[in-house]
Design a protein around this motif. Structure first.
Motif, PDB file in Angstrom:
ATOM      1  N   GLU A   1      71.422  36.793  39.004  1.00  0.00           N
ATOM      2  CA  GLU A   1      71.129  36.139  40.315  1.00  0.00           C
ATOM      3  C   GLU A   1      71.221  34.666  40.094  1.00  0.00           C
ATOM      4  O   GLU A   1      71.714  34.019  41.165  1.00  0.00           O
ATOM      5  CB  GLU A   1      70.010  36.861  41.155  1.00  0.00           C
ATOM      6  N   LEU A   2      70.337  34.422  38.908  1.00  0.00           N
ATOM      7  CA  LEU A   2      70.539  32.880  38.959  1.00  0.00           C
ATOM      8  C   LEU A   2      72.059  32.166  38.633  1.00  0.00           C
ATOM      9  O   LEU A   2      72.299  31.318  39.096  1.00  0.00           O
ATOM     10  CB  LEU A   2      69.804  32.542  37.714  1.00  0.00           C
ATOM     11  N   VAL A   3      72.636  32.986  37.732  1.00  0.00           N
ATOM     12  CA  VAL A   3      74.128  32.506  37.506  1.00  0.00           C
ATOM     13  C   VAL A   3      74.727  32.470  38.806  1.00  0.00           C
ATOM     14  O   VAL A   3      75.679  31.784  38.969  1.00  0.00           O
ATOM     15  CB  VAL A   3      74.940  33.498  36.430  1.00  0.00           C
ATOM     16  N   GLN A   4      74.735  33.315  39.666  1.00  0.00           N
ATOM     17  CA  GLN A   4      75.180  33.514  41.032  1.00  0.00           C
ATOM     18  C   GLN A   4      75.042  32.322  41.853  1.00  0.00           C
ATOM     19  O   GLN A   4      75.833  31.545  42.563  1.00  0.00           O
ATOM     20  CB  GLN A   4      75.336  34.989  41.573  1.00  0.00           C
ATOM     21  N   PHE A   5      73.618  32.147  41.956  1.00  0.00           N
ATOM     22  CA  PHE A   5      73.086  30.933  42.606  1.00  0.00           C
ATOM     23  C   PHE A   5      73.866  29.750  42.194  1.00  0.00           C
ATOM     24  O   PHE A   5      74.136  29.017  43.167  1.00  0.00           O
ATOM     25  CB  PHE A   5      71.584  31.019  42.625  1.00  0.00           C
TER      26      PHE A   5
ATOM     27  N   GLY B   1      67.891  22.211  40.870  1.00  0.00           N
ATOM     28  CA  GLY B   1      66.493  22.102  41.715  1.00  0.00           C
ATOM     29  C   GLY B   1      65.774  23.187  41.613  1.00  0.00           C
ATOM     30  O   GLY B   1      64.591  22.975  42.612  1.00  0.00           O
ATOM     31  N   LEU B   2      65.771  24.215  41.022  1.00  0.00           N
ATOM     32  CA  LEU B   2      64.703  25.321  41.058  1.00  0.00           C
ATOM     33  C   LEU B   2      63.619  25.128  40.117  1.00  0.00           C
ATOM     34  O   LEU B   2      63.562  24.558  39.078  1.00  0.00           O
ATOM     35  CB  LEU B   2      65.457  26.637  40.530  1.00  0.00           C
TER      36      LEU B   2
ATOM     37  N   GLU C   1      61.631  34.478  39.831  1.00  0.00           N
ATOM     38  CA  GLU C   1      61.926  35.620  40.799  1.00  0.00           C
ATOM     39  C   GLU C   1      63.235  36.033  40.777  1.00  0.00           C
ATOM     40  O   GLU C   1      63.545  37.078  41.486  1.00  0.00           O
ATOM     41  CB  GLU C   1      61.708  34.913  42.451  1.00  0.00           C
ATOM     42  N   LEU C   2      63.942  35.498  40.096  1.00  0.00           N
ATOM     43  CA  LEU C   2      65.483  35.771  40.069  1.00  0.00           C
ATOM     44  C   LEU C   2      65.867  36.498  38.906  1.00  0.00           C
ATOM     45  O   LEU C   2      65.335  36.157  37.759  1.00  0.00           O
ATOM     46  CB  LEU C   2      66.340  34.744  40.013  1.00  0.00           C
TER      47      LEU C   2
ATOM     48  N   VAL D   1      68.101  25.735  31.861  1.00  0.00           N
ATOM     49  CA  VAL D   1      68.597  24.473  32.042  1.00  0.00           C
ATOM     50  C   VAL D   1      69.568  24.330  33.458  1.00  0.00           C
ATOM     51  O   VAL D   1      69.453  23.635  34.153  1.00  0.00           O
ATOM     52  CB  VAL D   1      69.640  23.995  31.034  1.00  0.00           C
ATOM     53  N   MET D   2      70.344  25.557  33.731  1.00  0.00           N
ATOM     54  CA  MET D   2      71.225  25.702  34.668  1.00  0.00           C
ATOM     55  C   MET D   2      70.145  25.619  36.042  1.00  0.00           C
ATOM     56  O   MET D   2      70.456  24.871  37.076  1.00  0.00           O
ATOM     57  CB  MET D   2      72.043  26.598  34.742  1.00  0.00           C
ATOM     58  N   GLY D   3      69.130  26.345  35.849  1.00  0.00           N
ATOM     59  CA  GLY D   3      68.232  26.495  37.159  1.00  0.00           C
ATOM     60  C   GLY D   3      67.670  25.185  37.500  1.00  0.00           C
ATOM     61  O   GLY D   3      67.599  24.814  38.475  1.00  0.00           O
TER      62      GLY D   3
END
Length: 77
Positions: free
Chosen positions: A44-48, A31-32, A39-40, A25-27
């Motif tokens: 990395e997803l949380v940092q993004f 807009g990912l 790929e993350l 949901v966060m991703g």
């Protein structure tokens, strides 16, 4: 029953029941695509998302100003 600090949802302080869905949901909210999220790593997803949110909330809205006569004339022209 006390929940460890790392397992709480910040919005309502309940334990995360589906952290995998929370990450998806966060991703999607930033807009990912699912392929891009794949790929993350989770970290990395949380940092993004954190970087994205900091940039979005740091934007300032343009300040309003009083309309000049030239603005009014241009509007009605």
């Amino acid at each position: 029953m006390e929940v460890p600090e790392g397992e709480q949802n910040e919005s309502n302080a309940e334990p995360l029941k589906r952290p995998d869905l929370e990450l998806l949901v966060m991703g999607k909210r930033v807009g990912l695509s699912f392929a891009e999220m794949n790929e993350l790593t989770a970290n990395e997803l949380v940092q993004f998302v954190n970087i994205y949110v900091k940039q979005e909330t740091g934007k300032q809205k343009p300040r309003r100003r009083m309309a000049t006569q030239a603005d009014i004339d241009a509007f009605f022209a």
